[in-house]
Design a protein around this motif. Structure first.
Motif, mmCIF file in Angstrom:
data_model
loop_
_atom_site.group_PDB
_atom_site.id
_atom_site.type_symbol
_atom_site.label_atom_id
_atom_site.label_comp_id
_atom_site.label_asym_id
_atom_site.label_seq_id
_atom_site.Cartn_x
_atom_site.Cartn_y
_atom_site.Cartn_z
ATOM 1 N N PRO A 282 0.826 -1.210 0.000
ATOM 2 C CA PRO A 282 0.000 0.000 0.000
ATOM 3 C C PRO A 282 0.862 1.262 0.000
ATOM 4 O O PRO A 282 1.907 1.321 0.653
ATOM 5 C CB PRO A 282 -0.813 -0.130 1.284
ATOM 6 C CG PRO A 282 -0.879 -1.595 1.539
ATOM 7 C CD PRO A 282 0.425 -2.148 1.072
ATOM 8 N N GLU A 283 0.412 2.252 -0.755
ATOM 9 C CA GLU A 283 1.155 3.505 -0.849
ATOM 10 C C GLU A 283 1.285 4.147 0.528
ATOM 11 O O GLU A 283 0.339 4.174 1.310
ATOM 12 C CB GLU A 283 0.430 4.466 -1.814
ATOM 13 C CG GLU A 283 1.249 5.692 -2.167
ATOM 14 C CD GLU A 283 0.619 6.502 -3.293
ATOM 15 O OE1 GLU A 283 1.043 7.638 -3.498
ATOM 16 O OE2 GLU A 283 -0.303 5.976 -3.949
ATOM 17 N N GLY A 284 2.458 4.663 0.810
ATOM 18 C CA GLY A 284 2.711 5.328 2.080
ATOM 19 C C GLY A 284 3.169 4.411 3.196
ATOM 20 O O GLY A 284 3.379 4.871 4.328
ATOM 21 N N VAL A 285 3.345 3.103 2.905
ATOM 22 C CA VAL A 285 3.801 2.150 3.915
ATOM 23 C C VAL A 285 5.284 1.861 3.699
ATOM 24 O O VAL A 285 5.682 1.375 2.645
ATOM 25 C CB VAL A 285 2.998 0.835 3.866
ATOM 26 C CG1 VAL A 285 3.587 -0.188 4.839
ATOM 27 C CG2 VAL A 285 1.533 1.096 4.194
ATOM 28 N N GLU A 286 6.088 2.195 4.695
ATOM 29 C CA GLU A 286 7.514 1.872 4.675
ATOM 30 C C GLU A 286 7.756 0.652 5.550
ATOM 31 O O GLU A 286 7.167 0.527 6.623
ATOM 32 C CB GLU A 286 8.330 3.061 5.190
ATOM 33 C CG GLU A 286 9.835 2.796 5.268
ATOM 34 C CD GLU A 286 10.604 4.058 5.637
ATOM 35 O OE1 GLU A 286 10.530 5.035 4.878
ATOM 36 O OE2 GLU A 286 11.261 4.049 6.704
ATOM 37 N N VAL A 287 8.606 -0.243 5.072
ATOM 38 C CA VAL A 287 8.916 -1.471 5.808
ATOM 39 C C VAL A 287 10.378 -1.423 6.238
ATOM 40 O O VAL A 287 11.267 -1.181 5.419
ATOM 41 C CB VAL A 287 8.668 -2.720 4.938
ATOM 42 C CG1 VAL A 287 8.977 -3.987 5.739
ATOM 43 C CG2 VAL A 287 7.230 -2.749 4.428
ATOM 44 N N ARG A 288 10.602 -1.656 7.515
ATOM 45 C CA ARG A 288 11.972 -1.723 8.034
ATOM 46 C C ARG A 288 12.163 -3.040 8.773
ATOM 47 O O ARG A 288 11.388 -3.367 9.662
ATOM 48 C CB ARG A 288 12.255 -0.577 9.003
ATOM 49 C CG ARG A 288 12.189 0.806 8.403
ATOM 50 C CD ARG A 288 12.449 1.852 9.482
ATOM 51 N NE ARG A 288 12.168 3.213 9.009
ATOM 52 C CZ ARG A 288 11.992 4.245 9.807
ATOM 53 N NH1 ARG A 288 12.081 4.077 11.131
ATOM 54 N NH2 ARG A 288 11.749 5.435 9.311
ATOM 55 N N ALA A 289 13.185 -3.766 8.383
ATOM 56 C CA ALA A 289 13.564 -4.970 9.115
ATOM 57 C C ALA A 289 14.761 -4.646 9.995
ATOM 58 O O ALA A 289 15.761 -4.111 9.514
ATOM 59 C CB ALA A 289 13.905 -6.099 8.156
ATOM 60 N N TYR A 290 14.634 -4.937 11.275
ATOM 61 C CA TYR A 290 15.734 -4.758 12.218
ATOM 62 C C TYR A 290 16.196 -6.135 12.690
ATOM 63 O O TYR A 290 15.366 -6.961 13.102
ATOM 64 C CB TYR A 290 15.290 -3.961 13.440
ATOM 65 C CG TYR A 290 14.998 -2.509 13.201
ATOM 66 C CD1 TYR A 290 15.973 -1.534 13.442
ATOM 67 C CD2 TYR A 290 13.747 -2.080 12.769
ATOM 68 C CE1 TYR A 290 15.700 -0.181 13.257
ATOM 69 C CE2 TYR A 290 13.469 -0.735 12.577
ATOM 70 C CZ TYR A 290 14.454 0.204 12.826
ATOM 71 O OH TYR A 290 14.177 1.545 12.634
ATOM 72 N N VAL A 291 17.491 -6.360 12.641
ATOM 73 C CA VAL A 291 18.060 -7.623 13.101
ATOM 74 C C VAL A 291 19.100 -7.337 14.170
ATOM 75 O O VAL A 291 20.055 -6.586 13.934
ATOM 76 C CB VAL A 291 18.699 -8.409 11.939
ATOM 77 C CG1 VAL A 291 19.515 -9.587 12.473
ATOM 78 C CG2 VAL A 291 17.619 -8.897 10.980
ATOM 79 N N ALA A 292 18.892 -7.936 15.343
ATOM 80 C CA ALA A 292 19.875 -7.870 16.427
ATOM 81 C C ALA A 292 20.728 -9.125 16.336
ATOM 82 O O ALA A 292 20.268 -10.224 16.665
ATOM 83 C CB ALA A 292 19.167 -7.809 17.778
ATOM 84 N N ALA A 293 21.972 -8.988 15.855
ATOM 85 C CA ALA A 293 22.822 -10.142 15.573
ATOM 86 C C ALA A 293 23.930 -10.258 16.610
ATOM 87 O O ALA A 293 24.638 -9.290 16.893
ATOM 88 C CB ALA A 293 23.421 -10.023 14.171
#
Length: 440
Positions: free
Chosen positions: A257-268
């Motif tokens: 959907p327009e206006g949706v930003e996806v961020r994946a955060y990984v604690a390694a």
């Protein structure tokens, strides 16, 4: 396995039949695939018409198992109402990690009649995400550590994903002392990975997908027994799932959907034993200012997630979903097929349940029973301890601990046991996260 759009001849052809279809098929059960004939120019198999998507997935997986048994490399499936679910399950079932074997199986081509171009593109995108997640989970710890996991995450840049990586100094500067402490026993040190899929147009929603990335877990000084340690390369199943979801979503960005930003955060991090490793009784200040006493160094996943959830909130996430192979008692409660879902927001819960159903994955909601957190506040010199050392309600208490580090609508998926099945990586969670974001 390539999903092809045409096939002249097949080594194995599936037919859909009715329950009274003859002596060879009259007692077929739903989801079963049965070999009915063998010919020099190709074998024949039969299955009942799938009654729904779940049954179609069973047929797809069973068909691929039969193809492996017969060493078939070209498989044809007739059109059906649930062709996409069948094809996706067949592709997933065909995956095997052959990187460390001299003999590799021949690739299988799958042709599913009636599959539209859009459906095929979606299946292939999901397949790419699943493959990435499964390759990561399957990699041994001498191949995959926090540094090499960060390098693997950077391969997403070729697909239009912005990837940032912070090492030990950056992590310390951000006040992520819990993540740093867990990694202190390892020569590799920690990494915080952020993979961002920018929104189309101005972002009004930032969805943070947070994954536990313990690339190997000895238990630290609260050391695991040998039988409990041997499969701990899979303790980064949550990290693999969120990176795999971003890989799939990058190929499907036109559907987000327009206006949706996806961020994946990984604690390694690696949870190892060494002269600098955290010890029971140590106290660390978390990124949100709370002090945590370490009572169990094998309860490390909640520590790295706590700091990462804090950072995701500080960086503007509007809602968060974390995935983690977090507690062994989750397996006792729900087994290996069903993930435990905890959530602070009813609407988010409903969307995740719907996404899991659409993906053919299974979740079960457990309560965030606040009184259970009291045991994490008793008998400690700090604000919280990371474990009360009691297995009763441990999955709930771990989720409540994480909840102390979020300030936005949040859900936690405990996927202990889900990341592998019969020693094979599953990529569990990729499908649920993709469906969740696309329906956002």
């Amino acid at each position: 396995m390539p999903l092809v759009t045409a096939m002249d001849a097949a080594d194995l052809t599936l037919s859909f039949v009715t329950p009274d279809g003859g002596r060879l098929t009259r007692d077929l059960s739903g989801g079963e695939v049965r070999l009915t004939a063998r010919h020099e120019d190709g074998d024949q198999a039969a299955a009942l018409h799938p009654a729904g998507a779940a049954e179609a997935r069973e047929v797809g997986a069973a068909l691929m198992r039969l193809a492996r048994e017969l060493k078939a490399t070209r498989v044809r499936v007739p059109a059906s109402e649930h062709a996409a679910a069948l094809a996706a399950a067949a592709l997933a079932e065909d995956w095997r990690d052959a990187r460390y074997r001299q003999a590799t199986p021949a690739p299988v081509q799958l042709f599913v009649e009636g599959l539209g171009a859009d459906e095929q593109a979606r299946i292939e995108a999901l397949g790419a995400g699943l493959t990435l997640a499964r390759d990561l989970v399957s990699a041994p710890a001498n191949v995959l550590n926090p540094a090499t996991l960060a390098r693997e995450a950077r391969t997403l840049e070729a697909h239009g994903v912005d990837v940032d990586v912070w090492d030990g100094d950056d992590i310390a500067a951000r006040g992520m002392n819990l993540l740093a402490a867990v990694a202190a026993g390892s020569a590799t040190g920690p990494r915080l990975i952020r993979a961002t899929l920018p929104s189309r147009g101005e972002a009004h929603t930032v969805v943070a997908l947070v994954g536990k990335g313990i690339t190997f877990d000895t238990g630290g000084y609260s050391i695991k027994p040998a039988a409990g340690m041997v499969n701990m390369k899979s303790d980064m199943g949550g990290a693999a799932a969120v990176l795999g979801a971003v890989r799939a979503l990058a190929a499907l960005r036109a559907l987000i959907p327009e206006g949706v930003e996806v961020r994946a955060y990984v604690a390694a991090a690696e949870n190892m034993v060494g002269p600098d490793a955290l010890r029971p009784g140590d106290v660390y200040r978390a990124a949100n200012g709370l002090h945590v006493e370490i009572t169990n160094t094998d309860a490390e996943g909640r520590l790295v997630l706590a700091d990462t959830l804090t950072v995701a909130c500080e960086e503007g996430a509007t809602e968060l979903v974390d995935l983690a192979t977090l507690t062994g008692v989750k397996v006792s409660a729900l087994g290996n097929d069903i993930a435990a879902l905890f959530s602070s927001d009813a609407a988010l819960t409903a969307r995740l349940k719907a996404a899991a159903q659409d993906a053919g994955e299974h979740v079960w909601e457990l309560p965030l029973h606040q009184p259970y957190l009291k045991t994490y506040r008793k008998g400690t010199v700090a604000d919280l301890k990371n474990s009360d050392m009691q297995p009763a309600g441990a999955s709930i208490k771990a989720a409540l601990f994480l909840g102390q580090f979020v300030t936005r609508p949040w859900a936690h998926l405990d996927i202990a046991g889900n990341a592998t099945r019969e020693e094979h990586a599953t990529g569990w969670g990729v499908g649920t996260l993709v469906e969740y974001v696309l329906a956002r």
